[in-house]
Design a protein around this motif. Structure first.
Motif, PDB file in Angstrom:
ATOM      1  N   HIS A   1       2.246   1.745  -3.495  1.00 55.56           N
ATOM      2  CA  HIS A   1       1.179   2.282  -4.346  1.00 55.56           C
ATOM      3  C   HIS A   1       0.984   3.768  -4.081  1.00 55.56           C
ATOM      4  O   HIS A   1       0.841   4.566  -5.012  1.00 55.56           O
ATOM      5  N   LEU A   2       0.990   4.156  -2.816  1.00 57.85           N
ATOM      6  CA  LEU A   2       0.812   5.559  -2.439  1.00 57.85           C
ATOM      7  C   LEU A   2       1.964   6.417  -2.956  1.00 57.85           C
ATOM      8  O   LEU A   2       1.746   7.493  -3.534  1.00 57.85           O
TER       9      LEU A   2
ATOM     10  N   GLU B   1       1.656   6.770  -6.690  1.00 55.68           N
ATOM     11  CA  GLU B   1       0.515   7.590  -7.091  1.00 55.68           C
ATOM     12  C   GLU B   1       0.814   9.077  -6.971  1.00 55.68           C
ATOM     13  O   GLU B   1       0.389   9.875  -7.795  1.00 55.68           O
ATOM     14  N   PHE B   2       1.568   9.470  -5.959  1.00 52.13           N
ATOM     15  CA  PHE B   2       1.877  10.879  -5.752  1.00 52.13           C
ATOM     16  C   PHE B   2       3.282  11.261  -6.225  1.00 52.13           C
ATOM     17  O   PHE B   2       3.751  12.359  -5.932  1.00 52.13           O
ATOM     18  N   ASN B   3       3.979  10.365  -6.915  1.00 47.64           N
ATOM     19  CA  ASN B   3       5.336  10.606  -7.435  1.00 47.64           C
ATOM     20  C   ASN B   3       6.304  11.036  -6.335  1.00 47.64           C
ATOM     21  O   ASN B   3       7.047  11.998  -6.477  1.00 47.64           O
TER      22      ASN B   3
ATOM     23  N   SER C   1       0.826  -1.204   0.000  1.00 51.28           N
ATOM     24  CA  SER C   1       0.000   0.000   0.000  1.00 51.28           C
ATOM     25  C   SER C   1       0.866   1.262   0.000  1.00 51.28           C
ATOM     26  O   SER C   1       0.528   2.248  -0.643  1.00 51.28           O
TER      27      SER C   1
END
Length: 162
Positions: free
Chosen positions: A57-58, A61-63, A54
């Motif tokens: 993924h986070l 997602e926010f680079n 997770s």
């Protein structure tokens, strides 16, 4: 203005709804999409996700991966240059592919400049995702006597500690 028979319009709308099989509103599609995931702990769609998955993924997602790699370089500086050199220097900033390192003294900056190729190799080994092509070792900052937005050129203060 012509009279509109609302019964006729309502009848037409009811027949349209009865014959429109398969047409779904956006809200209905969203509700059905959310219904595919179960509500009970072991229902389909409720698979376990590890904390590392997770977080990855986070970060993706926010680079944030590049910023985290940069932060890990700053935190693990002693792994790159060794504990003695790490006590005398620290990475100040990373501009593109140039790493700027502040040293405790100009003598340390000179010694670290001689070791630049070894530092670059060690950086590539310890942090392979981080691209650093040049390391600039600079000495400590000298105090500035220019205060404020307006200053005049000149030699500065002379006998101030008399």
């Amino acid at each position: 203005m012509p009279n509109i028979f609302f019964e006729v319009a309502d009848g037409f709308f009811q027949s349209f709804l009865a014959n429109s099989h398969g047409m779904k509103s956006k809200d209905q599609k969203l509700r059905e999409k959310n219904q595919t995931r179960g509500t009970q702990p072991f229902d389909p769609g409720r698979d376990l996700v590890t904390a590392s998955q997770s977080l990855e993924h986070l970060f993706g997602e926010f680079n944030w991966t590049a910023d985290l790699e940069k932060a890990s370089l700053f935190a693990d500086w002693d792994l790159v240059v060794g504990p003695e050199s790490a006590n005398a220097s620290f990475p100040e900033e990373l501009k593109g592919t140039q790493l700027i390192v502040r040293c405790k003294s100009t003598a340390w900056a000179t010694q670290m400049r001689l070791l630049e190729t070894q530092v670059l190799k060690k950086l590539a080994d310890v942090h392979p995702k981080l691209v650093v092509d040049e390391v600039m070792f600079i000495g400590p900052n000298a105090p500035s006597w220019k205060k404020g937005p307006r200053s005049v050129p000149g030699r500065g203060p002379r006998d101030t500690y008399g």
